[in-house]
Design an enzyme around this catalytic site. Structure first.
Site, PDB file in Angstrom:
ATOM      1  N   CYS A 186      -1.019   9.739  10.824  1.00 13.85           N
ATOM      2  CA  CYS A 186       0.362  10.031  10.422  1.00 13.85           C
ATOM      3  C   CYS A 186       0.587  11.435   9.875  1.00 13.85           C
ATOM      4  O   CYS A 186       1.276  12.256  10.480  1.00 13.85           O
ATOM      5  CB  CYS A 186       0.818   9.041   9.357  1.00 13.85           C
ATOM      6  N   ARG A 212       2.568  14.797  11.414  1.00 15.04           N
ATOM      7  CA  ARG A 212       3.834  15.242  10.856  1.00 15.04           C
ATOM      8  C   ARG A 212       3.752  16.692  10.377  1.00 15.04           C
ATOM      9  O   ARG A 212       4.732  17.432  10.442  1.00 15.04           O
ATOM     10  CB  ARG A 212       4.251  14.291   9.736  1.00 15.04           C
ATOM     11  N   HIS A 264       5.123  11.881   3.438  1.00 16.00           N
ATOM     12  CA  HIS A 264       3.661  11.821   3.542  1.00 16.00           C
ATOM     13  C   HIS A 264       3.012  13.200   3.642  1.00 16.00           C
ATOM     14  O   HIS A 264       1.906  13.339   4.171  1.00 16.00           O
ATOM     15  CB  HIS A 264       3.256  10.959   4.755  1.00 16.00           C
ATOM     16  N   ASP A 297       4.195   9.067  15.877  1.00 17.27           N
ATOM     17  CA  ASP A 297       3.330  10.067  15.236  1.00 17.27           C
ATOM     18  C   ASP A 297       1.870   9.954  15.645  1.00 17.27           C
ATOM     19  O   ASP A 297       1.088  10.883  15.439  1.00 17.27           O
ATOM     20  CB  ASP A 297       3.462   9.998  13.708  1.00 17.27           C
ATOM     21  N   ASN A 298       1.473   8.814  16.203  1.00 18.19           N
ATOM     22  CA  ASN A 298       0.092   8.622  16.679  1.00 18.19           C
ATOM     23  C   ASN A 298       0.053   7.322  17.462  1.00 18.19           C
ATOM     24  O   ASN A 298       1.098   6.700  17.692  1.00 18.19           O
ATOM     25  CB  ASN A 298      -0.914   8.585  15.520  1.00 18.19           C
ATOM     26  N   LYS A 301       9.887   8.446   5.927  1.00 19.92           N
ATOM     27  CA  LYS A 301       8.528   8.777   5.497  1.00 19.92           C
ATOM     28  C   LYS A 301       8.277  10.277   5.512  1.00 19.92           C
ATOM     29  O   LYS A 301       8.476  10.947   6.517  1.00 19.92           O
ATOM     30  CB  LYS A 301       7.539   8.066   6.425  1.00 19.92           C
ATOM     31  N   ASP A 337       6.574   5.188  13.430  1.00 18.95           N
ATOM     32  CA  ASP A 337       5.296   5.229  12.715  1.00 18.95           C
ATOM     33  C   ASP A 337       4.317   4.226  13.326  1.00 18.95           C
ATOM     34  O   ASP A 337       4.554   3.012  13.277  1.00 18.95           O
ATOM     35  CB  ASP A 337       5.557   4.895  11.242  1.00 18.95           C
ATOM     36  N   ASP A 338       3.252   4.729  13.928  1.00 19.40           N
ATOM     37  CA  ASP A 338       2.194   3.883  14.504  1.00 19.40           C
ATOM     38  C   ASP A 338       2.659   3.080  15.716  1.00 19.40           C
ATOM     39  O   ASP A 338       2.166   1.971  15.966  1.00 19.40           O
ATOM     40  CB  ASP A 338       1.626   2.922  13.460  1.00 19.40           C
ATOM     41  N   HIS A 396       4.718   0.652  10.956  1.00 20.16           N
ATOM     42  CA  HIS A 396       3.499   0.712  10.138  1.00 20.16           C
ATOM     43  C   HIS A 396       3.310  -0.603   9.378  1.00 20.16           C
ATOM     44  O   HIS A 396       4.267  -1.222   8.946  1.00 20.16           O
ATOM     45  CB  HIS A 396       3.630   1.880   9.152  1.00 20.16           C
ATOM     46  N   LYS A 412      -4.949   4.552  16.878  1.00 19.74           N
ATOM     47  CA  LYS A 412      -4.798   5.436  15.719  1.00 19.74           C
ATOM     48  C   LYS A 412      -6.126   5.699  15.011  1.00 19.74           C
ATOM     49  O   LYS A 412      -6.985   4.835  14.943  1.00 19.74           O
ATOM     50  CB  LYS A 412      -3.814   4.807  14.732  1.00 19.74           C
TER      51      LYS A 412
END
Length: 566
Positions: free
Chosen positions: A67, A71, A133, A328-329, A131, A29-30, A222, A383
């Site tokens: 995010c 996803r 989301h 994810d980014n 996660k 994540d991130d 994150h 991001k």
């Protein structure tokens, strides 16, 4: 081969379970493009480095800018607008809500079907931890969208400990186990417990010999940045050089890997950013500590991934498992006060961010834009933005069995929507025209299995891909990219870049190639119509202009200044 058929036909055509590969999909994540060591980073990631030696690394893999849109595209093989995440739920606004558009619901739509829905119907166990989301409540939990066993965080993030402190007061943190609320244990740490739960799920069913699809969706790295104290200690002093020097170090490492041109030096600046040398001694110490925590989070995640690999090897499953690792980014450059509800600082003031507690329980710190830009070096921004720093992500894939391309790099364009058709083709699972009595949108991605097994080096040629989020737009076709960004980050108009020569998007070549630009603008307009992209009419532009105004400057926002060649 993937074919178009209805759900009942998909079940009839299922291949025998014996010998079918397992699938392990790991999402960070991130995570910035150049954070892991094999992608030029200076953080200890021996497990992922070994995976890179066993599999194929992709230097031109693109995702969505944030995010949940990423996803949604990952799990459905479709554009985020079609999948229901044309907007992040947290950033919705009344005028948009009044439109009641399915592509902007903030949760997965009924126009798409997910990887676990198809694989579960085709004889696979389907597990998810971490996660989600992509919606909360009845019908929106991952347990309702094809996952057999789950332990998940429904929202976008928050504390990595068991206190469930959200990113901002309007948000909340709820964990669910198979759709039912579940409180984290007292010794909870997100990366540890997501890994523990996944191993428990796989171990429980190992005797039935059915293959599995496992989605290990970490919330690391994150913000807020949290890590075990002993891991933070490993990085003490490692980032005292500052973000300017780290940006240059990462750039040189990527040059050595052959990922960016050797003559690349220029970067695009941001009006909000100080030079590292201009900061006070106290600021430098705090910022260096924050990056130490970030590195510790990644280091711990790498170790945890290693736990999964070791388990699979002991059970004789590793060699027959497709393993995909990605972020994810791009790296997250936003500061905590940017989250809706944190503007007045009251919630943030409730945390203990003293130097020695930064990264531990009841702290709330982030990397900020300076470190995020270094993690994205040499790409522009990070991001949220449709610049390369926001939508370019590390990707490593290991096929089951022997990998002909082991340890090599692939530089061809790959998009996050390509992963679903790849998984379906490898598992012999069909993609339906209808699911649960509803028409399903065609996949837009293409299987990259021919790249993975060495039959070709690219599956996309003379094909374009579009982006839109928060009124930031892009379209990429071959080496050309058009980009539309709000002021003060850009002109607010379409710009044209040659990504092969200028991956940092520093020089607009619109005047030299007006026909190319016009063709790509028309292609983006077609993309917007096909995917029902809504015109926000300046709503988000105004937010970003306000956030970047001098009165809103924050001392912990930083980016490489324009023209910095160091």
């Amino acid at each position: 081969m993937i074919c178009s058929c209805n759900q009942s036909e998909s079940k009839k055509e299922s291949k025998p379970i014996s010998g079918r590969p397992n699938v392990l999909l790991i999402v960070a994540d991130d995570l910035g493009f150049s954070d892991i060591a094999s992608f030029g980073g200076n953080i200890q990631t021996p497990v992922l480095d070994q995976l890179a030696r066993q599999g194929l690394s992709f230097s031109n893999f693109h995702v969505q800018p944030t995010c949940s849109p990423s996803r949604s595209s990952l799990l459905t093989g479709n554009d985020n607008h079609v999948a229901g995440l044309g907007i992040m739920h947290e950033a919705d606004y009344p005028a948009l809500q009044a439109q009641n558009l399915p592509g902007y619901s903030g949760h997965l739509s009924e126009q798409v079907v997910t990887i676990p829905e198809l694989l579960r119907a085709d004889g696979y166990h389907t597990y998810m931890t971490g996660k989600w989301h992509l919606g909360e409540g009845k019908g929106q939990d991952p347990h309702d969208r094809g996952f057999e066993e789950t332990f998940i965080l429904g929202t976008g993030g928050g504390s990595h400990w068991n206190d469930k402190k959200a990113l901002a007061p309007p948000q909340h943190m709820e964990y669910t186990r198979n759709g039912q609320l579940a409180d984290p244990p007292p010794d909870f740490y997100s990366t540890k417990n997501y890994t523990d739960s996944l191993l428990q799920f796989i171990d429980r069913d190992k005797s039935d010999k059915k293959p599995f699809f496992a989605y290990l969706s970490y919330t690391a790295v994150h913000d807020p940045l949290h890590a075990p104290k002993e891991y933070i200690g490993k990085y003490k002093g490692k980032f005292d050089m500052g973000w300017d020097s780290l940006w240059s170090m990462r750039l040189n490492n990527l040059k050595a890997l052959g990922i960016v041109p050797r003559d690349l030096t220029k970067s695009v600046g941001n009006p909000m950013v100080p030079k590292w040398a201009s900061l006070s001694k106290e600021q430098k110490e705090e910022f260096a500590r924050d990056m130490e925590v970030y590195a510790a989070m990644l280091d711990y995640m790498d170790m945890s991934i290693g736990r999964v690999f070791e388990y699979l090897k002991k059970q004789g499953m590793y060699d027959n498992t497709l393993i995909i690792f990605m972020s994810d980014n791009g790296a997250n450059g936003q500061i905590a006060s940017f989250y809706p509800g944190n503007e007045d600082g009251k919630y943030l003031a409730s945390f203990n961010n003293s130097h020695d507690n930064r990264g531990l329980q009841n702290s709330y710190v982030e990397t900020g834009a300076g470190w995020a830009q270094a993690s994205s070096s040499p790409f522009r921004l990070f991001k949220t933005y449709t610049t390369e720093g926001g939508i370019k992500s590390p990707l490593i894939i290991k096929l089951p069995g022997e990998n002909k391309n082991a340890g090599q790099w692939n530089k061809s364009f790959v998009h996050v929507t390509d992963l679903m058709p790849t998984i379906l083709e490898l598992t012999g699972t069909s993609y339906p025209k209808q699911y649960n009595g509803k028409n399903i949108h065609d996949l837009i991605g293409k299987s990259i299995l021919p790249v993975l097994d060495g039959r070709t080096t690219s599956v996309h040629s003379n094909e374009g891909m579009g982006w839109e989020l928060f009124e930031m737009k892009a379209y990429i076709k071959d080496n050309w990219k058009i980009l539309r960004m709000p002021r003060p980050f850009a002109t607010g108009q379409w710009e044209l870049f040659n990504l092969e020569k200028d991956p940092g998007e520093t020089t607009d070549v619109s005047t030299q190639f007006p026909q190319v630009k016009q063709e790509l603008i028309e292609a983006w307009n077609d993309y917007a119509k096909i995917n029902t992209v809504y015109d926000h009419r300046g709503h988000y532009d105004s937010i970003y202009i306000k956030a970047a105004s001098p009165s809103k400057k924050k001392e912990n926002v930083a980016i490489i200044p324009e023209g910095d060649d160091d």
